[in-house]
Design an enzyme around this catalytic site. Structure first.
Site, PDB file in Angstrom:
ATOM      1  N   GLY A   1      -5.497   8.594  93.005  1.00 40.26           N
ATOM      2  CA  GLY A   1      -4.893   9.726  92.333  1.00 40.26           C
ATOM      3  C   GLY A   1      -5.144   9.772  90.842  1.00 40.26           C
TER       4      GLY A   1
ATOM      5  N   ASN B   1      13.040  13.151  96.770  1.00 41.09           N
ATOM      6  CA  ASN B   1      13.919  14.269  97.111  1.00 41.09           C
ATOM      7  C   ASN B   1      14.571  14.103  98.477  1.00 41.09           C
ATOM      8  OD1 ASN B   1      13.628  15.738  94.716  1.00 41.09           O
ATOM      9  ND2 ASN B   1      11.793  16.784  95.444  1.00 41.09           N
TER      10      ASN B   1
ATOM     11  N   ASN C   1       6.347  13.703 101.419  1.00 47.20           N
ATOM     12  CA  ASN C   1       6.882  13.780 100.052  1.00 47.20           C
ATOM     13  C   ASN C   1       8.064  14.729  99.890  1.00 47.20           C
ATOM     14  OD1 ASN C   1       4.702  12.143  99.696  1.00 47.20           O
ATOM     15  ND2 ASN C   1       3.665  13.400  98.181  1.00 47.20           N
TER      16      ASN C   1
ATOM     17  N   GLN D   1      -5.178  21.084 100.922  1.00 48.34           N
ATOM     18  CA  GLN D   1      -3.869  20.591 101.371  1.00 48.34           C
ATOM     19  C   GLN D   1      -2.903  21.774 101.463  1.00 48.34           C
ATOM     20  OE1 GLN D   1      -0.914  18.350  99.014  1.00 48.34           O
ATOM     21  NE2 GLN D   1      -1.260  16.645 100.423  1.00 48.34           N
TER      22      GLN D   1
ATOM     23  N   TYR E   1       8.777  17.652 101.269  1.00 47.17           N
ATOM     24  CA  TYR E   1       8.571  19.089 101.365  1.00 47.17           C
ATOM     25  C   TYR E   1       8.901  19.571 102.789  1.00 47.17           C
ATOM     26  CZ  TYR E   1       6.625  18.312  96.774  1.00 47.17           C
ATOM     27  OH  TYR E   1       6.481  17.939  95.454  1.00 47.17           O
TER      28      TYR E   1
ATOM     29  N   THR F   1      -1.130  17.621  91.894  1.00 45.79           N
ATOM     30  CA  THR F   1      -0.596  18.898  91.435  1.00 45.79           C
ATOM     31  C   THR F   1      -0.878  19.076  89.949  1.00 45.79           C
ATOM     32  OG1 THR F   1       1.150  18.798  93.095  1.00 45.79           O
ATOM     33  CG2 THR F   1       1.492  20.296  91.243  1.00 45.79           C
TER      34      THR F   1
ATOM     35  N   SER G   1      -1.008   3.628  94.271  1.00 42.97           N
ATOM     36  CA  SER G   1      -1.233   2.690  93.174  1.00 42.97           C
ATOM     37  C   SER G   1      -2.227   1.594  93.517  1.00 42.97           C
ATOM     38  CB  SER G   1       0.098   2.083  92.704  1.00 42.97           C
ATOM     39  OG  SER G   1       0.970   3.093  92.237  1.00 42.97           O
TER      40      SER G   1
ATOM     41  N   HIS H   1       0.323  19.280 104.583  1.00 44.29           N
ATOM     42  CA  HIS H   1       1.232  18.453 103.780  1.00 44.29           C
ATOM     43  C   HIS H   1       2.552  18.293 104.535  1.00 44.29           C
ATOM     44  CE1 HIS H   1       2.895  16.317 100.559  1.00 44.29           C
ATOM     45  NE2 HIS H   1       2.611  17.120  99.543  1.00 44.29           N
TER      46      HIS H   1
END
Length: 351
Positions: free
Chosen positions: A320, A238, A181, A100, A183, A27, A299, A178
Protein backbone atom coordinates in the site's frame (compact mmCIF):
# COMPACT_ATOMS: atom_id res chain seq x y z
CA UNK A 1 16.24 -12.37 -0.72
CA UNK A 2 13.10 -11.45 -2.63
CA UNK A 3 13.45 -13.40 -5.88
CA UNK A 4 10.14 -15.22 -5.42
CA UNK A 5 8.28 -11.90 -5.66
CA UNK A 6 9.31 -11.63 -9.30
CA UNK A 7 8.07 -15.01 -10.45
CA UNK A 8 5.06 -14.88 -12.80
CA UNK A 9 1.78 -16.08 -11.34
CA UNK A 10 -1.29 -17.41 -13.14
CA UNK A 11 -4.51 -16.34 -11.43
CA UNK A 12 -6.36 -18.69 -13.78
CA UNK A 13 -6.43 -19.67 -17.45
CA UNK A 14 -7.11 -16.12 -18.62
CA UNK A 15 -5.11 -13.79 -16.34
CA UNK A 16 -1.35 -14.08 -15.83
CA UNK A 17 0.62 -11.71 -13.61
CA UNK A 18 4.21 -10.71 -14.34
CA UNK A 19 5.09 -10.78 -10.65
CA UNK A 20 3.55 -11.39 -7.24
CA UNK A 21 3.52 -7.77 -6.07
CA UNK A 22 0.08 -6.18 -6.15
CA UNK A 23 -0.62 -2.51 -5.60
CA UNK A 24 -3.18 -2.38 -2.80
CA UNK A 25 -6.32 -0.21 -3.11
CA UNK A 26 -5.51 3.24 -1.73
CA UNK A 27 -8.23 5.85 -1.20
CA UNK A 28 -6.90 9.09 -2.67
CA UNK A 29 -10.04 11.31 -3.02
CA UNK A 30 -8.79 12.79 -6.29
CA UNK A 31 -11.76 12.38 -8.64
CA UNK A 32 -13.50 15.51 -9.89
CA UNK A 33 -16.76 16.82 -8.45
CA UNK A 34 -18.77 14.44 -10.64
CA UNK A 35 -16.66 11.56 -9.29
CA UNK A 36 -15.01 11.14 -12.71
CA UNK A 37 -11.36 9.99 -12.78
CA UNK A 38 -8.98 12.70 -13.97
CA UNK A 39 -5.95 12.71 -16.24
CA UNK A 40 -3.79 13.08 -13.13
CA UNK A 41 -5.24 9.78 -11.88
CA UNK A 42 -4.47 8.11 -15.20
CA UNK A 43 -0.87 9.30 -14.97
CA UNK A 44 -0.66 8.16 -11.33
CA UNK A 45 -1.76 4.60 -12.07
CA UNK A 46 0.32 4.36 -15.25
CA UNK A 47 3.49 5.12 -13.30
CA UNK A 48 2.78 2.07 -11.13
CA UNK A 49 1.97 -0.36 -13.93
CA UNK A 50 4.99 -2.55 -13.19
CA UNK A 51 3.02 -4.09 -10.32
CA UNK A 52 1.83 -7.58 -11.15
CA UNK A 53 -1.68 -6.22 -10.67
CA UNK A 54 -3.03 -2.84 -9.59
CA UNK A 55 -6.18 -2.89 -7.49
CA UNK A 56 -7.78 0.50 -7.94
CA UNK A 57 -8.85 2.78 -5.17
CA UNK A 58 -12.34 1.82 -4.04
CA UNK A 59 -14.97 2.80 -6.61
CA UNK A 60 -18.54 3.66 -5.63
CA UNK A 61 -21.19 1.44 -7.21
CA UNK A 62 -24.00 4.01 -6.79
CA UNK A 63 -24.44 7.50 -5.33
CA UNK A 64 -25.60 6.53 -1.82
CA UNK A 65 -22.45 4.45 -1.35
CA UNK A 66 -20.23 7.52 -0.95
CA UNK A 67 -18.61 8.16 2.41
CA UNK A 68 -15.53 10.21 1.50
CA UNK A 69 -15.05 13.32 -0.66
CA UNK A 70 -14.15 13.00 -4.36
CA UNK A 71 -14.02 9.22 -4.44
CA UNK A 72 -14.60 7.96 -8.01
CA UNK A 73 -17.70 6.18 -9.20
CA UNK A 74 -18.61 3.57 -11.82
CA UNK A 75 -22.30 4.30 -12.27
CA UNK A 76 -22.35 6.99 -14.98
CA UNK A 77 -21.15 7.04 -18.56
CA UNK A 78 -18.74 9.90 -17.86
CA UNK A 79 -17.21 7.89 -15.02
CA UNK A 80 -16.80 4.86 -17.28
CA UNK A 81 -15.09 7.05 -19.86
CA UNK A 82 -12.85 8.56 -17.21
CA UNK A 83 -11.78 5.10 -16.11
CA UNK A 84 -11.12 4.16 -19.74
CA UNK A 85 -8.33 6.75 -19.75
CA UNK A 86 -6.88 5.15 -16.61
CA UNK A 87 -7.04 1.55 -17.79
CA UNK A 88 -5.63 2.46 -21.21
CA UNK A 89 -2.70 4.23 -19.57
CA UNK A 90 -1.98 1.19 -17.37
CA UNK A 91 -2.27 -1.26 -20.27
CA UNK A 92 -0.07 0.90 -22.49
CA UNK A 93 2.63 0.55 -19.83
CA UNK A 94 2.24 -3.23 -19.72
CA UNK A 95 0.17 -3.45 -16.55
CA UNK A 96 -3.09 -5.01 -15.39
CA UNK A 97 -5.73 -3.38 -13.21
CA UNK A 98 -8.83 -4.51 -11.29
CA UNK A 99 -11.52 -2.13 -10.05
CA UNK A 100 -12.42 -2.39 -6.38
CA UNK A 101 -16.22 -2.13 -6.11
CA UNK A 102 -17.45 -0.27 -3.04
CA UNK A 103 -20.52 0.69 -1.06
CA UNK A 104 -19.63 2.18 2.31
CA UNK A 105 -22.93 1.25 3.99
CA UNK A 106 -23.43 2.92 7.35
CA UNK A 107 -20.35 5.11 6.96
CA UNK A 108 -21.85 6.82 3.90
CA UNK A 109 -23.06 10.38 4.46
CA UNK A 110 -26.08 12.15 2.89
CA UNK A 111 -23.95 15.25 2.31
CA UNK A 112 -22.48 13.57 -0.76
CA UNK A 113 -25.63 12.38 -2.51
CA UNK A 114 -28.75 14.08 -1.11
CA UNK A 115 -28.62 17.59 -2.58
CA UNK A 116 -28.60 19.07 0.88
CA UNK A 117 -31.16 16.74 2.48
CA UNK A 118 -29.39 15.80 5.69
CA UNK A 119 -32.17 13.31 6.46
CA UNK A 120 -31.66 11.21 3.34
CA UNK A 121 -31.35 7.50 4.08
CA UNK A 122 -28.05 5.81 4.86
CA UNK A 123 -28.09 2.09 3.98
CA UNK A 124 -26.92 -0.66 6.36
CA UNK A 125 -27.91 -4.15 7.52
CA UNK A 126 -29.31 -2.75 10.77
CA UNK A 127 -30.20 0.66 12.20
CA UNK A 128 -27.01 0.92 14.25
CA UNK A 129 -24.81 3.99 13.81
CA UNK A 130 -21.05 4.08 13.87
CA UNK A 131 -19.56 6.78 16.06
CA UNK A 132 -17.35 9.51 14.69
CA UNK A 133 -17.12 11.76 11.68
CA UNK A 134 -16.17 11.59 8.01
CA UNK A 135 -12.40 11.54 7.38
CA UNK A 136 -11.17 14.72 5.71
CA UNK A 137 -14.52 16.36 6.55
CA UNK A 138 -14.68 16.19 10.33
CA UNK A 139 -17.65 18.55 10.48
CA UNK A 140 -19.83 15.72 9.10
CA UNK A 141 -20.87 13.24 11.78
CA UNK A 142 -22.24 9.82 10.96
CA UNK A 143 -25.99 9.24 10.83
CA UNK A 144 -28.08 6.38 12.14
CA UNK A 145 -28.72 4.21 9.08
CA UNK A 146 -31.91 2.50 8.03
CA UNK A 147 -32.03 -1.27 7.89
CA UNK A 148 -32.30 -2.18 4.23
CA UNK A 149 -35.38 -4.04 3.08
CA UNK A 150 -35.28 -7.25 1.06
CA UNK A 151 -36.20 -5.30 -2.07
CA UNK A 152 -33.36 -2.85 -1.39
CA UNK A 153 -30.94 -5.75 -0.88
CA UNK A 154 -31.96 -7.18 -4.25
CA UNK A 155 -31.35 -3.79 -5.86
CA UNK A 156 -27.92 -3.52 -4.21
CA UNK A 157 -26.98 -6.96 -5.56
CA UNK A 158 -28.02 -5.86 -9.05
CA UNK A 159 -26.04 -2.62 -8.67
CA UNK A 160 -22.85 -4.47 -7.73
CA UNK A 161 -23.24 -6.63 -10.84
CA UNK A 162 -23.94 -3.60 -13.01
CA UNK A 163 -20.86 -1.85 -11.64
CA UNK A 164 -18.82 -4.95 -12.51
CA UNK A 165 -20.14 -4.83 -16.07
CA UNK A 166 -19.33 -1.12 -16.18
CA UNK A 167 -15.80 -1.91 -15.01
CA UNK A 168 -15.24 -4.30 -17.89
CA UNK A 169 -16.66 -1.68 -20.28
CA UNK A 170 -14.15 0.76 -18.79
CA UNK A 171 -11.29 -1.58 -19.68
CA UNK A 172 -10.53 -3.13 -16.29
CA UNK A 173 -9.12 -6.66 -16.34
CA UNK A 174 -11.48 -7.67 -13.54
CA UNK A 175 -12.98 -6.51 -10.26
CA UNK A 176 -12.33 -6.94 -6.58
CA UNK A 177 -15.54 -6.71 -4.56
CA UNK A 178 -14.84 -4.74 -1.38
CA UNK A 179 -16.23 -6.98 1.35
CA UNK A 180 -13.85 -5.77 4.05
CA UNK A 181 -12.85 -2.94 6.40
CA UNK A 182 -16.23 -2.21 7.96
CA UNK A 183 -18.07 -1.26 4.75
CA UNK A 184 -21.44 -2.54 3.56
CA UNK A 185 -20.72 -6.19 2.81
CA UNK A 186 -18.51 -6.49 5.88
CA UNK A 187 -21.30 -4.99 7.99
CA UNK A 188 -23.49 -7.98 7.09
CA UNK A 189 -20.70 -10.35 8.18
CA UNK A 190 -20.24 -9.09 11.76
CA UNK A 191 -22.62 -9.32 14.70
CA UNK A 192 -21.79 -5.80 15.87
CA UNK A 193 -23.42 -4.28 12.78
CA UNK A 194 -25.87 -7.03 11.78
CA UNK A 195 -28.76 -7.52 14.22
CA UNK A 196 -31.25 -8.75 11.63
CA UNK A 197 -33.66 -11.59 12.33
CA UNK A 198 -34.61 -12.38 8.72
CA UNK A 199 -32.77 -14.44 6.11
CA UNK A 200 -29.84 -11.99 6.21
CA UNK A 201 -29.09 -12.21 9.92
CA UNK A 202 -29.12 -14.25 13.09
CA UNK A 203 -26.83 -17.12 12.09
CA UNK A 204 -23.73 -17.75 10.02
CA UNK A 205 -25.51 -18.92 6.87
CA UNK A 206 -27.87 -15.96 6.85
CA UNK A 207 -25.16 -13.41 7.61
CA UNK A 208 -23.05 -14.77 4.73
CA UNK A 209 -25.94 -14.65 2.28
CA UNK A 210 -25.54 -11.08 1.01
CA UNK A 211 -21.81 -11.44 0.37
CA UNK A 212 -22.33 -14.68 -1.54
CA UNK A 213 -25.23 -13.28 -3.54
CA UNK A 214 -23.14 -10.29 -4.58
CA UNK A 215 -20.26 -12.57 -5.56
CA UNK A 216 -22.58 -14.84 -7.55
CA UNK A 217 -24.24 -11.90 -9.32
CA UNK A 218 -20.86 -10.48 -10.33
CA UNK A 219 -19.63 -13.88 -11.51
CA UNK A 220 -22.79 -14.31 -13.56
CA UNK A 221 -22.18 -10.93 -15.18
CA UNK A 222 -18.41 -11.01 -15.90
CA UNK A 223 -17.10 -14.51 -15.04
CA UNK A 224 -15.40 -16.07 -12.04
CA UNK A 225 -11.97 -15.58 -13.58
CA UNK A 226 -12.42 -11.79 -13.40
CA UNK A 227 -14.00 -11.71 -9.93
CA UNK A 228 -12.12 -11.31 -6.65
CA UNK A 229 -13.18 -10.44 -3.11
CA UNK A 230 -11.63 -8.70 -0.12
CA UNK A 231 -12.66 -9.82 3.39
CA UNK A 232 -11.90 -8.84 6.99
CA UNK A 233 -12.65 -11.74 9.37
CA UNK A 234 -11.06 -9.69 12.16
CA UNK A 235 -13.28 -6.71 13.06
CA UNK A 236 -10.88 -3.80 13.46
CA UNK A 237 -12.19 -0.73 11.62
CA UNK A 238 -15.55 0.88 12.43
CA UNK A 239 -16.62 -2.44 13.99
CA UNK A 240 -16.38 -4.17 17.36
CA UNK A 241 -15.33 -7.80 17.34
CA UNK A 242 -17.62 -10.57 18.52
CA UNK A 243 -16.60 -14.15 19.24
CA UNK A 244 -19.51 -15.34 17.09
CA UNK A 245 -17.96 -13.68 14.03
CA UNK A 246 -15.67 -16.63 13.53
CA UNK A 247 -18.63 -18.91 12.86
CA UNK A 248 -19.71 -16.58 10.06
CA UNK A 249 -16.35 -16.79 8.32
CA UNK A 250 -16.06 -20.52 9.04
CA UNK A 251 -19.15 -20.81 6.86
CA UNK A 252 -18.25 -18.15 4.30
CA UNK A 253 -14.72 -19.16 3.36
CA UNK A 254 -15.47 -22.71 2.14
CA UNK A 255 -18.38 -21.32 0.15
CA UNK A 256 -16.07 -18.80 -1.50
CA UNK A 257 -13.57 -21.53 -2.32
CA UNK A 258 -16.25 -23.24 -4.41
CA UNK A 259 -16.63 -20.10 -6.55
CA UNK A 260 -13.14 -20.32 -8.12
CA UNK A 261 -12.45 -16.63 -7.59
CA UNK A 262 -9.50 -14.92 -9.23
CA UNK A 263 -8.23 -14.39 -5.68
CA UNK A 264 -9.27 -13.70 -2.11
CA UNK A 265 -7.67 -10.62 -0.55
CA UNK A 266 -7.32 -10.10 3.19
CA UNK A 267 -8.37 -6.71 4.54
CA UNK A 268 -6.20 -5.62 7.48
CA UNK A 269 -4.03 -2.57 8.12
CA UNK A 270 -1.38 -4.53 10.03
CA UNK A 271 -1.21 -8.31 9.80
CA UNK A 272 0.70 -8.53 13.07
CA UNK A 273 -2.63 -7.86 14.82
CA UNK A 274 -4.09 -10.91 16.53
CA UNK A 275 -7.72 -11.77 17.27
CA UNK A 276 -8.61 -14.18 20.06
CA UNK A 277 -11.65 -15.53 18.27
CA UNK A 278 -9.57 -16.28 15.17
CA UNK A 279 -6.74 -17.89 17.11
CA UNK A 280 -4.16 -15.31 16.03
CA UNK A 281 -3.48 -13.44 12.79
CA UNK A 282 -6.16 -13.00 10.17
CA UNK A 283 -3.87 -14.32 7.42
CA UNK A 284 -3.19 -17.53 9.35
CA UNK A 285 -6.89 -18.07 9.96
CA UNK A 286 -7.86 -17.47 6.32
CA UNK A 287 -5.08 -19.68 4.97
CA UNK A 288 -6.25 -22.52 7.21
CA UNK A 289 -9.76 -22.22 5.80
CA UNK A 290 -9.18 -21.23 2.18
CA UNK A 291 -6.89 -23.15 -0.14
CA UNK A 292 -6.97 -21.13 -3.36
CA UNK A 293 -5.13 -17.96 -4.36
CA UNK A 294 -4.76 -15.71 -1.32
CA UNK A 295 -3.43 -12.15 -1.22
CA UNK A 296 -1.75 -11.03 1.98
CA UNK A 297 -1.53 -7.41 3.09
CA UNK A 298 -0.83 -5.36 6.18
CA UNK A 299 2.50 -3.58 6.67
CA UNK A 300 4.62 -6.16 4.89
CA UNK A 301 8.02 -5.23 3.52
CA UNK A 302 9.36 -6.94 0.43
CA UNK A 303 11.51 -9.12 2.66
CA UNK A 304 8.77 -10.17 5.08
CA UNK A 305 6.35 -10.73 2.21
CA UNK A 306 8.88 -12.89 0.39
CA UNK A 307 9.35 -14.99 3.51
CA UNK A 308 5.58 -15.33 3.98
CA UNK A 309 5.15 -16.51 0.40
CA UNK A 310 8.04 -18.96 0.83
CA UNK A 311 6.30 -20.48 3.84
CA UNK A 312 2.92 -20.61 2.05
CA UNK A 313 1.18 -18.06 4.28
CA UNK A 314 -0.24 -16.52 1.12
CA UNK A 315 0.46 -16.50 -2.63
CA UNK A 316 0.63 -12.81 -3.51
CA UNK A 317 1.27 -9.66 -1.52
CA UNK A 318 -0.48 -6.29 -1.79
CA UNK A 319 1.67 -3.27 -0.97
CA UNK A 320 0.00 0.00 0.00
CA UNK A 321 1.64 3.17 1.27
CA UNK A 322 5.11 2.37 -0.11
CA UNK A 323 3.53 2.53 -3.58
CA UNK A 324 2.34 6.07 -2.85
CA UNK A 325 5.87 7.13 -1.96
CA UNK A 326 7.56 5.05 -4.67
CA UNK A 327 5.85 4.87 -8.08
CA UNK A 328 8.80 2.67 -9.13
CA UNK A 329 8.44 0.38 -6.10
CA UNK A 330 8.79 -2.84 -8.10
CA UNK A 331 11.97 -1.70 -9.86
CA UNK A 332 13.50 -0.52 -6.61
CA UNK A 333 12.85 -3.84 -4.90
CA UNK A 334 14.18 -5.76 -7.89
CA UNK A 335 17.36 -3.65 -7.93
CA UNK A 336 17.74 -3.54 -4.15
CA UNK A 337 17.53 0.25 -4.12
CA UNK A 338 16.45 2.29 -1.07
CA UNK A 339 12.79 3.28 -0.80
CA UNK A 340 11.42 6.74 -0.13
CA UNK A 341 9.60 6.72 3.20
CA UNK A 342 5.87 7.40 3.15
CA UNK A 343 4.53 10.51 4.89
CA UNK A 344 0.95 11.74 5.22
CA UNK A 345 1.50 14.93 3.22
CA UNK A 346 1.93 12.69 0.16
CA UNK A 347 -1.83 12.10 0.25
CA UNK A 348 -2.51 15.62 -1.01
CA UNK A 349 -1.01 15.10 -4.46
CA UNK A 350 -0.86 12.44 -7.16
CA UNK A 351 2.74 11.74 -8.14
Amino acid sequence: MTENLFKPYALNNTINLNNRILMAPLTRCMADDDLVPTQAMADYYARRAEAGLIISEAVIIRPDGQGYPNTPGLFSQSQIEGWQRVTSAVHNNGGKIFAQLWHTGRVAHPYFYSNGDDNAAVMAPSAIAVEGSVPRMRELTYKTPKAVTIDEINTLIYDYAQAAENAIAAGFDGVEIHGANGYLIDQFLHHDSNRRTDEYGGNSENMSRFALQVVDAVIDRIGHDKTALRVSPGAYFNLEGDNRDRDVFDHLLPQLEKRNLAFLHIGIFDDSMEFDYLGGRVSSYVRANYNKTLVGVGSYSAETASSAIDTDKFDLVAIGRPFIANPDYVAKIRNNEPLVSYSDEMLTSLV
